[in-house]
Design an enzyme around this catalytic site. Structure first.
Site, short mmCIF file in Angstrom:
data_model
loop_
_atom_site.label_atom_id
_atom_site.label_comp_id
_atom_site.label_asym_id
_atom_site.label_seq_id
_atom_site.Cartn_x
_atom_site.Cartn_y
_atom_site.Cartn_z
N ASP A 1 2.78 -40.39 -22.13
CA ASP A 1 3.74 -39.54 -21.29
C ASP A 1 3.34 -38.24 -21.03
O ASP A 1 2.14 -37.92 -20.99
CB ASP A 1 5.00 -39.32 -22.24
CG ASP A 1 6.12 -39.27 -21.41
OD1 ASP A 1 6.41 -38.31 -20.93
OD2 ASP A 1 7.25 -40.05 -21.94
N HIS B 1 9.12 -33.68 -20.96
CA HIS B 1 9.44 -35.20 -21.06
C HIS B 1 9.13 -35.86 -21.92
O HIS B 1 9.86 -36.55 -22.64
CB HIS B 1 9.04 -35.65 -19.48
CG HIS B 1 9.33 -37.05 -18.98
ND1 HIS B 1 9.00 -38.30 -19.65
CD2 HIS B 1 10.47 -37.62 -18.25
CE1 HIS B 1 9.41 -39.47 -19.08
NE2 HIS B 1 10.38 -38.92 -18.22
N SER C 1 13.77 -43.39 -18.19
CA SER C 1 13.08 -42.80 -19.24
C SER C 1 13.50 -42.66 -20.42
O SER C 1 12.96 -42.35 -21.46
CB SER C 1 12.53 -41.41 -18.85
OG SER C 1 11.45 -41.59 -17.73
#
Lengths: 666, 85
Positions: free
Chosen positions: A34, A109, A444
């Site tokens: 990620d 994220h 996600s």
């Protein structure tokens, strides 16, 4: 995650649940590929976490604002991979980049996904008072290993992940000893075959799964259009996004005292009665007016200054909201009401600017009110958090849908999980961070929910194959919400969710711990799949590292031992085979229950499966025939094995194709 | 074109357990193609040597095509980008 785990039945308060039976996933290592991690986040504190698992061979790599002591017994691994990205982007200035040239997360994220799956307990967190509760990952004592392969590009205002970096991250994670890999990344359709290196995640995942690592991937955010699901290889667990039983109603009071509850994450002051306008040309001028959200900038500023603006859009993306808000704000407006189909991406507007979403029906009510009065006014109150009834669970509009565009007989997505308005940790550098936490939506966010559940299951069943975990979560999934109500799938129009929306249903951790039977698969089954899907011997040989010759005639893709039956082109009749493995009580007897799709006959033989100390695996056949006389769409049913304790349910999806390979647009 | 771009050279399941050996074989393959160890070193982006075998290297299209024709190579593809979901 202040609601996620209670919603899924994993409350800490219950001493007899999976969470406690597995010591909260202690000793299980979840790897994330990620955007990196913010190691100082409270989500990665190692309070109460035991020693680092002995099978861990990884480490923490130093880099910009990241030193090895940033790791602890919780965050046990952090590496970054940028060589591929830099080699392709020679203009990228690592000195001027706002992203950190290290495993440290700039955009947030990666921090978000890691805290969803394996974050530690953080009490009393909210987003400016919304979505309050205790934050934690699904497996709060699981260990986290971060592989940063995604980089923020200032010029694009976006993140890019080079596949050469992703593959290196996967390669390293296999060396380091992760047990579960969670990837919240996707490419664009059309998809590439699994043996084609262009599908790098599938290729890397194949080798990971062959080594017993469970690979969980986001299904993508291209819904609600059909055939948009990503990461569809049969060795990957592909995750769809659903809502929670939580929403953020935001009262809009019209001048006629009618109150409408919109949805927003508005935490500013109440906006008292203010002029309300829908920009349109009343016919007195040649000026341009537009009530379309994306074209509000065409309106003269005076139209919107000092007012709340109503606009309509067909766009369900958050950009429609953010753009409308920026246009209204730039014109001196005080708020915006956006009439649209639900998008389930309520990222808050900046600076507490009120931007509230409503549907077309309510939008039309507001419009009729505006047109019916000379001086329309509106009051907007701050959003509130509503949990439980009457909020129903939906598959999110944005969640990519099946059928699988590359292998329609392989059901994708596999499973659904909450991925809408999820409050979790983020990087303090993120624009929308509030105290290091943020609300985000996407597949996600759903994928790490499943990764967290799988981590708990892995602690309970350390010797299960990756396919066994997939089978357990698919066959035990919820098909209703916690109140027993049907789950709907948002789209145009809203409908009852089916397997192409959420695979087996919504992940049910407690039930998945004791599935009774599993549809197991190993490397041999994946080779069978590759042969049946038409890949040639040489490409399969090189993928698996052993000389492989597909049998002649090739076995049917319908016989791949998936916990689902998907027949995309039934003409007359087919017979397929499945094998189930007993992982429950040694002496068990299961009887079949068939809920056939409409117009489809399903005959299972034998109808009873008997397991004992000698018989662990039993095969059965399923004869499927159609009574339809035309090319139909998919109809859905279920095949259930029950021993009265377990209901081992797999979805059955059948499309009749009298005329095959035929596209019908009439 | 003559422009070098990152290509991923995928060799499938690794044929040797020693990662150093696997990595060395990648450098050798690249050296043979490019004609020198120095060029191979400069071209190499990654050696995939733990979970599977392969490497990423900066190659021209014609170099990539040559490698793709090698019997031990499964596939050679230009690098591409994924996005967050």
């Amino acid at each position: 995650t202040t609601r996620t785990w209670d919603y899924l039945g994993l409350s800490v308060a219950n001493p007899n649940n999976l969470l406690n039976d597995t010591n909260m996933g202690d000793q299980v290592i979840i790897g994330f590929i990620d955007t990196g991690v913010w190691p100082e986040s409270e989500s990665f504190n190692d309070n109460g976490v035991g020693p680092i698992p002995s099978h861990w061979k990884g480490g923490c790599e130093s880099g910009e604002k990241f030193i090895s002591t940033n790791c602890n017994r919780k965050l046990i691994g952090a590496k970054y991979f940028i060589n591929g990205f830099l080699a392709e982007n020679e203009g990228f200035n690592t000195t001027e980049s706002r992203d950190y040239i290290s495993a440290r997360d700039f955009i947030g994220h990666g921090t978000h996904t890691a805290s969803i799956a394996g974050g530690s307990f953080v009490p009393n967190i909210s987003y400016k008072g919304l979505a309050g509760g205790n934050l934690r990952g699904g497996a709060p004592r699981a260990r986290i290993a971060i592989y940063k392969a995604c980089w923020y590009v200032d010029q694009l205002g976006a993140v890019a992940c080079s596949s050469s970096d992703i593959l290196k991250a996967m390669d390293e994670s296999m060396h380091d000893g992760v047990d579960v890999l969670s990837l919240s990344l996707g490419a664009q359709i059309p998809l590439y075959p699994e043996t084609d290196l262009r599908d790098r995640i599938a290729t890397g995942a194949f080798h990971a799964v062959a080594k017993g690592i469970i690979v969980v991937c986001a299904g993508g955010n291209s819904g609600p259009a059909a055939q948009t699901v990503l990461n569809t290889a049969p060795w990957i667990i592909t995750v769809a996004a659903t809502t929670l039983d939580r929403s953020f109603p935001t009262p809009i009071t019209l001048g006629n005292r009618k109150v409408i509850l919109g949805q927003a994450l508005y935490t500013g002051q109440e906006l008292g009665f203010t002029s309300l306008v829908y920009p349109e040309n009343a016919g007195f001028t040649n000026e341009t007016f537009s009530g379309v959200c994306e074209r509000l900038n065409l309106n003269p500023n005076r139209t919107m200054a000092g007012k709340v603006v109503l606009c309509f859009t067909t766009n369900t993306l958050f950009t429609a909201v953010s753009r409308a808000a920026s246009y209204v704000k730039a014109a001196g407006g005080l708020g915006v009401i956006i009439a649209r189909n639900p998008g389930y991406n309520l990222t808050p507007c900046r600076d507490d600017f009120p931007c509230v979403a409503i549907d077309y029906e309510l939008g039309t009510d507001v419009l009729l009110y505006i047109r019916s009065t000379r001086s329309p006014v509106v009051k907007i109150q701050p959003s509130r958090t509503l949990v439980g009834q009457p909020v129903g669970t939906k598959v999110a509009t944005f969640s990519s849908r099946g059928p699988n565009s590359i292998s329609p007989a392989i059901l994708k997505p596999d499973i659904g999980a909450p991925g809408v308005s999820i409050l979790a940790a983020t990087s303090p550098d993120s624009n929308s961070s509030v105290g290091g936490f943020d609300i985000l939506a996407g597949t996600s966010m759903a994928a790490p929910v499943v990764a967290g559940v799988v981590a708990l299951l892995k602690a309970l069943h350390p010797n299960w194959s990756p396919a066994a975990f997939r089978s357990a979560i698919v066959t035990t999934a919820w098909r209703t919400d916690p109140f027993g109500e049907q789950i709907f799938a948002e789209g145009s129009s809203r409908k009852v969710a089916d397997p192409f929306d959420y695979g087996g249903g919504i992940v049910n951790p407690e039930k998945a711990a004791d599935p009774g039977l599993i549809y197991d698969m190993g490397p041999r089954d994946y080779i069978l799949y590759l042969c049946s899907a038409g890949y040639n011997d040489s490409s399969i040989t090189q993928l698996v590292g052993n000389v492989t010759v597909c049998s002649t005639p090739k076995t049917s893709v319908l016989d791949v031992n998936l916990p689902s039956i998907t027949i995309p082109d039934l003409k007359d009749e087919v017979t397929l085979t499945r094998t189930v493995t007993n992982v429950g009580t040694v002496d068990s007897v299961y009887k079949v229950v068939v809920e056939p799709p409409l117009g489809i006959q399903v005959v299972v033989a034998p109808e009873t499966l008997v397991f004992n100390s000698k018989t662990k695996n039993v095969s059965f056949t399923v004869r499927v025939s159609t009574t339809h006389k035309i090319n139909t769409g998919f109809y859905f049913g279920n095949l259930i094995w029950t021993d009265s304790m377990h209901n081992v349910t797999i979805p059955v999806s059948v499309r009749t194709q009298i005329l095959q390979n035929y596209y019908d647009e009439n | 074109s003559d422009e070098s771009k990152v290509h991923i050279v995928y060799l499938g399941e690794k044929q040797h357990d020693d990662p150093e050996f696997v990595s060395e074989s990648h450098h050798q393959m690249l050296s043979s193609l490019l004609g020198s160890k120095v060029d191979a070193h400069e071209s190499m982006v990654y050696s995939y040597r733990h979970g599977f075998s392969g490497f990423a290297a900066k190659l021209t299209e014609s170099q990539a095509k040559k490698l793709a024709d090698s019997p031990e190579v499964v596939h050679v593809m230009a690098d591409s980008f994924y996005e967050l979901a």
